[in-house]
Write a protein that holds these residues in place. Structure first.
Motif, short mmCIF file in Angstrom:
data_model
loop_
_atom_site.label_atom_id
_atom_site.label_comp_id
_atom_site.label_asym_id
_atom_site.label_seq_id
_atom_site.Cartn_x
_atom_site.Cartn_y
_atom_site.Cartn_z
N GLN A 79 7.22 9.11 -14.13
CA GLN A 79 6.83 7.67 -14.07
C GLN A 79 7.68 6.06 -14.65
O GLN A 79 7.57 5.55 -13.86
N SER A 80 6.95 6.61 -15.95
CA SER A 80 7.10 5.49 -16.76
C SER A 80 8.55 5.43 -17.44
O SER A 80 9.32 4.40 -17.61
N SER A 81 9.61 6.35 -16.67
CA SER A 81 10.96 6.78 -17.86
C SER A 81 11.49 6.34 -16.47
O SER A 81 12.62 5.99 -16.55
N SER A 82 11.64 6.39 -15.50
CA SER A 82 12.20 6.47 -14.36
C SER A 82 12.19 5.06 -13.70
O SER A 82 10.99 4.29 -13.55
N VAL A 83 13.50 4.35 -13.41
CA VAL A 83 12.54 2.89 -13.22
C VAL A 83 12.74 2.52 -11.45
O VAL A 83 12.22 1.79 -10.93
N SER A 84 14.06 3.01 -11.10
CA SER A 84 14.32 3.07 -9.85
C SER A 84 13.93 3.90 -8.54
O SER A 84 14.52 4.59 -7.82
N LEU A 85 12.18 4.20 -8.92
CA LEU A 85 11.88 5.20 -8.11
C LEU A 85 11.84 4.69 -6.43
O LEU A 85 10.94 3.46 -6.17
N ASP A 86 11.69 6.00 -5.12
CA ASP A 86 11.75 5.03 -3.74
C ASP A 86 10.08 4.75 -4.03
O ASP A 86 8.65 5.50 -4.67
N PRO A 87 9.38 3.73 -3.45
CA PRO A 87 7.92 3.14 -3.61
C PRO A 87 7.28 4.48 -3.06
O PRO A 87 5.98 4.85 -3.12
N LYS A 88 7.99 5.09 -1.48
CA LYS A 88 7.10 6.27 -1.31
C LYS A 88 6.40 7.38 -2.69
O LYS A 88 5.39 8.00 -2.89
N VAL A 89 7.86 7.43 -3.07
CA VAL A 89 7.42 8.44 -4.09
C VAL A 89 6.77 8.42 -5.48
O VAL A 89 5.53 9.02 -5.98
N LYS A 90 6.89 6.32 -5.71
CA LYS A 90 5.88 5.77 -6.27
C LYS A 90 4.45 6.03 -6.20
O LYS A 90 3.56 7.04 -6.98
N ILE A 91 4.72 5.73 -5.05
CA ILE A 91 2.60 6.13 -3.99
C ILE A 91 2.05 7.15 -4.10
O ILE A 91 1.28 7.51 -4.78
N ALA A 92 2.71 8.42 -3.83
CA ALA A 92 2.07 9.22 -3.50
C ALA A 92 2.36 10.28 -5.11
O ALA A 92 1.34 10.69 -5.89
N THR A 93 3.54 9.76 -5.98
CA THR A 93 2.82 10.51 -7.44
C THR A 93 1.23 9.71 -8.53
O THR A 93 0.80 10.44 -8.69
N GLN A 94 1.37 8.68 -7.77
CA GLN A 94 -0.20 7.66 -8.08
C GLN A 94 -1.47 8.74 -7.26
O GLN A 94 -2.53 8.21 -8.60
N ALA A 95 -0.94 9.06 -7.02
CA ALA A 95 -2.16 9.24 -5.24
C ALA A 95 -2.37 10.32 -6.29
O ALA A 95 -3.85 11.29 -6.27
N GLU A 96 -1.61 11.51 -6.63
CA GLU A 96 -1.44 12.47 -7.39
C GLU A 96 -2.17 12.14 -8.83
O GLU A 96 -2.69 13.18 -8.71
N ILE A 97 -2.01 11.60 -9.92
CA ILE A 97 -2.10 11.52 -10.78
C ILE A 97 -3.65 11.34 -10.38
O ILE A 97 -4.43 11.69 -11.46
N ARG A 98 -4.28 9.49 -9.24
CA ARG A 98 -6.12 9.48 -9.25
C ARG A 98 -6.39 10.91 -8.66
O ARG A 98 -7.65 11.58 -9.21
N GLU A 99 -6.01 11.98 -8.37
CA GLU A 99 -6.47 13.45 -7.51
C GLU A 99 -7.00 14.01 -8.88
O GLU A 99 -7.96 14.75 -8.60
N LEU A 100 -5.99 13.77 -9.89
CA LEU A 100 -5.41 15.19 -10.67
C LEU A 100 -6.96 14.99 -11.86
O LEU A 100 -7.87 15.50 -12.67
N VAL A 101 -6.99 13.30 -11.98
CA VAL A 101 -7.96 12.41 -13.21
C VAL A 101 -9.76 13.10 -12.28
O VAL A 101 -10.20 13.38 -13.43
N ARG A 102 -9.55 12.61 -11.25
CA ARG A 102 -10.86 13.00 -10.51
C ARG A 102 -11.79 14.11 -10.32
O ARG A 102 -12.75 14.73 -10.69
N GLN A 103 -10.30 14.80 -10.25
CA GLN A 103 -10.84 16.82 -10.30
C GLN A 103 -11.00 17.04 -11.93
O GLN A 103 -12.07 17.25 -12.19
N ALA A 104 -10.21 16.16 -13.31
CA ALA A 104 -11.58 16.64 -14.42
C ALA A 104 -12.25 15.61 -14.34
O ALA A 104 -13.01 16.58 -15.48
N GLN A 105 -12.86 14.74 -14.49
CA GLN A 105 -14.13 14.60 -14.19
C GLN A 105 -14.38 14.82 -13.73
O GLN A 105 -16.12 15.02 -14.06
N ASP A 106 -14.95 15.68 -12.25
CA ASP A 106 -15.59 16.49 -12.23
C ASP A 106 -15.67 17.52 -12.67
O ASP A 106 -17.40 18.03 -12.83
#
Length: 174
Positions: A79-106
């Motif tokens: 996410q940080s290396s690709s500058v011109s990501l489609d906003p929908k892809v960026k949001i989907a990636t952030q949601a995936e990251i949040r879910e993975l972090v939540r699962q790791a915390q659980d």
């Protein structure tokens, strides 16, 4: 692969000899050193059937958390290396990251509860060394999860760029 195992056994045997010379461990025979070196790759925790079951669950959770954190780190790097990501892809990636972090915390919460429950017992299924290892793993995993959360929050405040100063040390946990 067999050659690497033999080399590893030889190196571990030398390490055990050095530890004895320094006084870190009690002296043992060369055969004991070779047996310990040969069994070093076979990670087991606990005494008895129940202890091994609990120990294997602990190791499964630890591995799962580490895998999730590695995936999150890869996604954040992508996410940080690709500058011109489609906003929908960026949001989907952030949601995936949040879910993975939540699962790791659980999973970490379950891991922590397992450790605390075992630490309170008078007759633990684990040796004091295993309990100390578990404690350090639990604390280090929590630190890594917090680092990922901090990087994620910093990404929101600065438009998605990952913090270059915060790096994950997952290799030390594996």
């Amino acid at each position: 692969m067999v050659k690497q195992d033999e080399e590893l056994t030889i190196l571990l045997t030398k390490l055990y000899a050095i530890q004895e010379q320094v006084g870190a461990v009690e002296k043992s025979s060369d055969e004991d050193k070779k047996n310990r070196a040969a069994s070093a790759g076979q990670v087991q925790m606990g005494k008895g059937r129940k202890g091994k079951k609990t120990g294997s669950r602990f190791l499964e959770l630890k591995s799962s958390i580490i895998d999730r954190l590695k995936t999150v780190a890869a996604l954040q790097e992508e996410q940080s290396s690709s500058v011109s990501l489609d906003p929908k892809v960026k949001i989907a990636t952030q949601a995936e990251i949040r879910e993975l972090v939540r699962q790791a915390q659980d999973e970490w919460n379950e891991l922590n509860e397992m450790y605390k429950k075992e630490a309170r017992k008078k007759k633990s299924k684990f040796t004091p060394e295993e309990m100390e290892t578990q404690q350090s793993l639990v604390m280090e995993l929590q630190n890594q999860i917090e680092k990922v959360k901090d990087v994620q929050m910093a990404g929101y405040s600065r438009g998605g760029a990952a913090d270059e100063g915060v790096t994950l040390n997952l290799g030390a946990l594996a």
